[in-house]
Design a protein around this motif. Structure first.
Motif, PDB file in Angstrom:
ATOM      1  N   ALA A 136       0.789  -1.427  -0.075  1.00  0.00           N
ATOM      2  CA  ALA A 136      -0.297   0.028  -0.125  1.00  0.00           C
ATOM      3  C   ALA A 136       0.829   1.097  -0.051  1.00  0.00           C
ATOM      4  O   ALA A 136       1.833   1.050   0.562  1.00  0.00           O
ATOM      5  CB  ALA A 136      -0.887   0.026   1.327  1.00  0.00           C
ATOM      6  N   THR A 163       0.543   5.699  -0.354  1.00  0.00           N
ATOM      7  CA  THR A 163      -0.149   7.061  -0.861  1.00  0.00           C
ATOM      8  C   THR A 163       0.798   8.099  -0.968  1.00  0.00           C
ATOM      9  O   THR A 163       1.420   8.374   0.283  1.00  0.00           O
ATOM     10  CB  THR A 163      -1.356   7.387   0.005  1.00  0.00           C
ATOM     11  N   GLU A 191       1.355  12.354  -1.503  1.00  0.00           N
ATOM     12  CA  GLU A 191       0.744  13.548  -1.654  1.00  0.00           C
ATOM     13  C   GLU A 191       1.840  14.603  -1.896  1.00  0.00           C
ATOM     14  O   GLU A 191       2.746  14.697  -0.898  1.00  0.00           O
ATOM     15  CB  GLU A 191      -0.258  13.875  -0.359  1.00  0.00           C
ATOM     16  N   PHE A 232      -1.875   3.089 -10.409  1.00  0.00           N
ATOM     17  CA  PHE A 232      -2.211   4.050  -9.426  1.00  0.00           C
ATOM     18  C   PHE A 232      -3.729   4.715  -9.903  1.00  0.00           C
ATOM     19  O   PHE A 232      -3.761   5.007 -11.084  1.00  0.00           O
ATOM     20  CB  PHE A 232      -1.147   4.992  -9.392  1.00  0.00           C
ATOM     21  N   THR A 233      -4.194   5.308  -8.735  1.00  0.00           N
ATOM     22  CA  THR A 233      -5.301   6.028  -8.819  1.00  0.00           C
ATOM     23  C   THR A 233      -4.606   7.542  -8.575  1.00  0.00           C
ATOM     24  O   THR A 233      -3.968   7.757  -7.594  1.00  0.00           O
ATOM     25  CB  THR A 233      -6.478   6.087  -7.968  1.00  0.00           C
ATOM     26  N   ARG A 257      -2.263  13.717  -5.880  1.00  0.00           N
ATOM     27  CA  ARG A 257      -2.171  12.295  -4.908  1.00  0.00           C
ATOM     28  C   ARG A 257      -2.145  11.353  -5.659  1.00  0.00           C
ATOM     29  O   ARG A 257      -2.934  11.077  -6.726  1.00  0.00           O
ATOM     30  CB  ARG A 257      -3.657  12.374  -4.114  1.00  0.00           C
ATOM     31  N   TRP A 258      -1.149  10.327  -5.574  1.00  0.00           N
ATOM     32  CA  TRP A 258      -1.089   8.972  -6.188  1.00  0.00           C
ATOM     33  C   TRP A 258      -1.354   8.120  -5.166  1.00  0.00           C
ATOM     34  O   TRP A 258      -0.762   7.957  -3.959  1.00  0.00           O
ATOM     35  CB  TRP A 258       0.336   8.831  -6.659  1.00  0.00           C
ATOM     36  N   ALA A 259      -2.425   7.233  -5.239  1.00  0.00           N
ATOM     37  CA  ALA A 259      -2.669   6.064  -4.449  1.00  0.00           C
ATOM     38  C   ALA A 259      -2.390   4.570  -5.099  1.00  0.00           C
ATOM     39  O   ALA A 259      -3.238   4.496  -6.176  1.00  0.00           O
ATOM     40  CB  ALA A 259      -4.171   6.295  -4.038  1.00  0.00           C
ATOM     41  N   LYS A 261      -3.413   1.188  -6.149  1.00  0.00           N
ATOM     42  CA  LYS A 261      -4.655   0.422  -6.202  1.00  0.00           C
ATOM     43  C   LYS A 261      -4.582  -0.827  -5.475  1.00  0.00           C
ATOM     44  O   LYS A 261      -3.379  -1.449  -5.471  1.00  0.00           O
ATOM     45  CB  LYS A 261      -4.862   0.167  -7.614  1.00  0.00           C
ATOM     46  N   HIS A 289       2.958   7.826   2.637  1.00  0.00           N
ATOM     47  CA  HIS A 289       2.311   6.665   3.689  1.00  0.00           C
ATOM     48  C   HIS A 289       2.296   5.447   3.013  1.00  0.00           C
ATOM     49  O   HIS A 289       1.729   5.147   2.050  1.00  0.00           O
ATOM     50  CB  HIS A 289       0.961   6.785   4.448  1.00  0.00           C
ATOM     51  N   SER A 326       5.876   6.129   7.279  1.00  0.00           N
ATOM     52  CA  SER A 326       5.527   7.246   6.984  1.00  0.00           C
ATOM     53  C   SER A 326       6.774   8.244   6.740  1.00  0.00           C
ATOM     54  O   SER A 326       7.381   8.224   7.764  1.00  0.00           O
ATOM     55  CB  SER A 326       4.248   7.885   7.795  1.00  0.00           C
TER      56      SER A 326
END
Length: 238
Positions: A141, A143, A145, A168-169, A182-184, A186, A219, A229
């Motif tokens: 996982a 994320t 920013e 990524f979203t 923001r890259w999250a 998936k 994170h 983090s």
């Protein structure tokens, strides 16, 4: 009349003659006045023709766009980790200050390390902020920013990352005085161990932009389950 008597009379007449000095000076001055030429009038240079001014402005704009295009293809440098470091928020910045309660950011947490920097290909109208993220363990996982303070003229022109786009979203929104990229990751995807780059691009008001109010956070969760983090500021002393 004898020659001797003529000579005496001519000499006496010459001695008796007194020239009119004032009349002579007046004639000389009149002659000089008539012989003068009027001073040459120096005209200011003509302004450049309108089509030349338009051509010049077009060339300048094309140059800026070309510079921006080069920057889009340039990835952030990989300097590797510089040891554990705590990034303190800027003491004062005309751009912006860190949100209340954010405080210092850890640039390294276990296997995760990060660094934020403005790309050297940025120019007086456009900039790219690079996030370098290094992990020594695979991540299940993640994320990331990137927050760009909304100083004069800041607006998004795109973003990219070195990892696969399909994993990524991605979003770009304005929130709390910042342009937020923001890259999250998936669900079900994994970030491999290594050094990865995330970049946000934006226009800004003409001139050198102060990035002292910009910062990033990341994170992550390792495949083994541990969390980490990290974060960094973009100020000159970060």
């Amino acid at each position: 009349m004898k020659d001797e008597e003529l000579s005496v009379r001519l000499r006496e007449a010459a001695e008796a003659h007194r020239p009119d000095r004032e009349r002579m000076l007046a004639r000389v001055e009149r002659g000089m006045a008539e012989g003068r030429r009027p001073a040459r009038v120096v005209r200011p240079p003509r302004a450049a023709a309108p089509w030349l001014r338009i051509a010049g402005a077009t060339a300048a704009v094309c140059g800026v766009l070309a510079f921006g295009a080069v920057a889009v293809t340039s990835a952030g440098g990989d300097d590797g980790p510089r040891g554990e470091r705590v990034a303190a928020p800027p003491a004062s910045s005309p751009a912006a200050t860190a949100p209340a309660g954010l405080g210092a950011l850890r640039t390294e947490d276990g296997p995760l390390w990060t660094d934020g920097a403005v790309d050297p290909h940025s120019n007086a109208y456009w900039a790219q902020s690079n996030v370098t993220l290094r992990t020594t363990r695979p991540l299940s996982a993640l994320t990331v920013e990137l927050r760009i303070a909304l100083t004069g003229g800041v607006n998004s022109t795109g973003s990219w990352r070195s990892l696969p786009e399909k994993d990524f979203t991605v979003s770009a929104t304005e929130d709390g005085g910042y342009l937020v990229y923001r890259w999250a990751l998936k669900a079900g995807r994994t970030v491999p161990a290594g050094t990865h780059t995330f970049a946000g691009q934006y226009n800004h008001a003409e001139g050198e932009r102060d990035a002292g109010g910009d910062y990033l956070t990341a994170h992550a969760v390792r495949v083994s389950g541990e969390r980490a983090s990290v974060g960094d500021y973009f100020g000159p002393d970060h």
